[in-house]
Design an enzyme around this catalytic site. Structure first.
Site, mmCIF file in Angstrom:
data_model
loop_
_atom_site.group_PDB
_atom_site.id
_atom_site.type_symbol
_atom_site.label_atom_id
_atom_site.label_comp_id
_atom_site.label_asym_id
_atom_site.label_seq_id
_atom_site.Cartn_x
_atom_site.Cartn_y
_atom_site.Cartn_z
ATOM 1 N N SER A 25 0.837 -1.205 0.000
ATOM 2 C CA SER A 25 0.000 0.000 0.000
ATOM 3 C C SER A 25 0.872 1.255 0.000
ATOM 4 C CB SER A 25 -0.886 0.027 1.246
ATOM 5 O OG SER A 25 -1.814 -1.021 1.188
ATOM 6 N N ARG A 58 -13.316 -6.368 -11.596
ATOM 7 C CA ARG A 58 -13.503 -5.802 -10.248
ATOM 8 C C ARG A 58 -14.393 -4.560 -10.265
ATOM 9 N NH1 ARG A 58 -8.212 -6.182 -6.853
ATOM 10 N NH2 ARG A 58 -9.761 -5.789 -5.231
ATOM 11 N N ASP A 75 -7.006 -8.241 4.143
ATOM 12 C CA ASP A 75 -6.231 -9.087 3.225
ATOM 13 C C ASP A 75 -5.749 -10.382 3.887
ATOM 14 O OD1 ASP A 75 -6.592 -7.251 1.195
ATOM 15 O OD2 ASP A 75 -4.742 -6.167 1.654
#
Ligand code: S3P
Length: 433
Positions: free
Chosen positions: A25, A122, A313
């Site tokens: 990230s 997605r 996650d």
């Protein structure tokens, strides 16, 4: 490479000290925000992985010069973007496409953002709606990539985010840098706050009370100098492996301990995990530390509510821990798992079933009654890095030798996963079949 697989054998006694690659990230954000700043941004410990390389290639396609001193060390010469010659290809990176979409909405030229077949599946409505409310000219067919963005003047908005998503929050805040007036995002849960931390370190006028984040445009970002801490989401595979493999005692150093990311530590501790966490300092405005993990007899737990977004996650690897735990584990409120790289609830339940696991799927989670003895099998990674790595860890405690097809995708977030595990004594090897 496409045919690479992990060959996994039952293992005992993981031992040693290791690090994990840089946070994914933060690495996406470092190249994008560094590209927007006026001047040179230095990045060390950058994650050179499939997803982040796609973000790096995209800013380069926007005319930003990046000097690559080594795989993990970059100088980004930030400044004005120039129109790309082609579509920007974010490959498999959901974070990449959603964040850069916010930035491109503020540019004075047209761009098209696209990616792999997987990325094209997605959902993008979650960013299209707020960006269009701001006045952005962003369109997509069936709310899926490719996204077409044309120049438009944006206005700040106050947006109540229906899902706790750091990607959506970030897309709005980044567009807010180019809007007239203030932009506010209200989040229903504590989605990771790397964007807020990094923009603030770069001189943006951004404030947060943990629920509402307010950004007031105040000119160009200042360049930064940062070392990316290790990714707790990658560390999670090593941590769970050490917990479930008998006789293990390992230490991970330099791991990001940002509280919006450490839900997995809290949940594993509630399951009885022998984890010692020691904060050692700050990197890139994020707390960093050491985690010692010893093999533990785990017990089932209940997971739901606020912690879900803090470990979103980590559910594929939590499934493996839950299969080894005594008693029932119930996960609720985790419906977001169904729109990740794959539907991680059904893909993991399906692949682990090939190893003999019984997992009850629910619309927003799963139920596992443990402990269950896993049997070796040939399983599929589904081009989902976290699925591939979770199944490899499951293979370490299965009876017999397992094969995880599609090892390549582990490199989307954790290049050198097999090598790191093997360095601790795990019998995981990459083979070409
Ligand atoms: C990320 C946010 C999360 C996470 C993803 C990385 C980010 O997604 O699952 O791996 O860097 O902002 P959502 O924002 O969809 O929750």
């Amino acid at each position: 490479m496409a045919n690479d697989c992990f060959k996994v054998k039952p293992t005992t006694g993981l031992k040693g000290k290791t690090t994990v690659p840089g946070d994914k990230s933060i690495s996406h954000r470092a190249v994008m925000f560094g590209a927007m700043a006026e001047g040179e941004t230095q990045v060390r410990g950058w994650l050179a992985a499939g997803d982040t390389e796609a973000s790096l290639a995209s800013v380069q396609a926007l005319g930003i010069q990046v000097d690559r001193h080594s795989k993990n060390e970059l100088t980004i010469h930030g400044g004005k973007f120039t129109p790309p010659k082609d579509k920007l290809n974010l490959v498999n990176a959901g974070t990449g496409i959603r964040l850069i979409a916010g930035i491109m909405c503020g540019q004075p030229f047209e761009s098209v953002l696209d990616g792999s077949e997987q990325l094209r599946r997605r959902p993008m409505k979650r960013i299209l709606t707020p960006l269009q409310m701001m006045g952005a000219n962003i369109t997509a067919t069936n709310d899926r990539a490719p996204l077409t963005i044309k120049p438009a003047q944006m206005q700040g908005i106050k947006y109540d985010m229906p899902v706790a998503s750091a990607q959506v929050k970030s897309a709005i805040l980044l567009a807010g840098l180019f809007a007239r007036g203030a932009t506010a995002v209200v989040q229903p849960g504590p989605a990771r706050d790397h964007t807020e931390r990094m923009l603030s370190a770069m001189g943006a006028d951004i404030s947060s009370d943990g629920t509402t984040i307010v950004l007031k445009p105040n000119g160009a970002l200042k360049p930064m100098d940062l070392t990316v801490p290790g990714d707790i989401s990658s560390a999670a595979f090593v941590i769970v492996a050490a917990l479930v493999v008998p006789g293990s005692d390992i230490t991970l150093t330099g791991v990001n301990l940002n509280p919006t990311r450490t839900g997995i530590i809290d949940v594993l501790k509630a399951m009885g995990a022998d984890l010692t966490v020691m904060e050692t300092g700050l990197e890139a405005g994020e707390p960093v530390g050491e985690i010692r993990v010893r093999h533990s007899i785990l017990k089932g737990t209940e997971v739901g509510g606020k912690v879900v977004v803090e470990m979103i996650d980590e559910f594929p690897i939590l499934m493996v821990a839950a299969l080894l735990a005594e008693g029932k584990t119930t996960v609720r409120d985790a419906q977001e798992l169904r729109v990740k790289e794959t539907d991680r609830i059904s893909v993991m339940a399906g692949e682990l079933a090939k190893m003999g696991a019984k997992i009850t799927e629910t619309p927003d989670g799963f139920i596992i009654d443990g402990p269950q003895q896993l049997q070796a099998a040939t399983v599929e990674g589904h081009d989902d890095h976290r699925v591939s790595m979770s199944l490899s860890v499951a293979g370490l405690v299965a009876q017999g030798d397992s094969t995880v097809m599609d090892a390549r995708c582990a490199g989307d977030s954790f290049p050198g996963f097999a090598e790191t595990m093997a360095g601790l004594g795990a019998q995981i090897a990459v083979e070409n079949v």
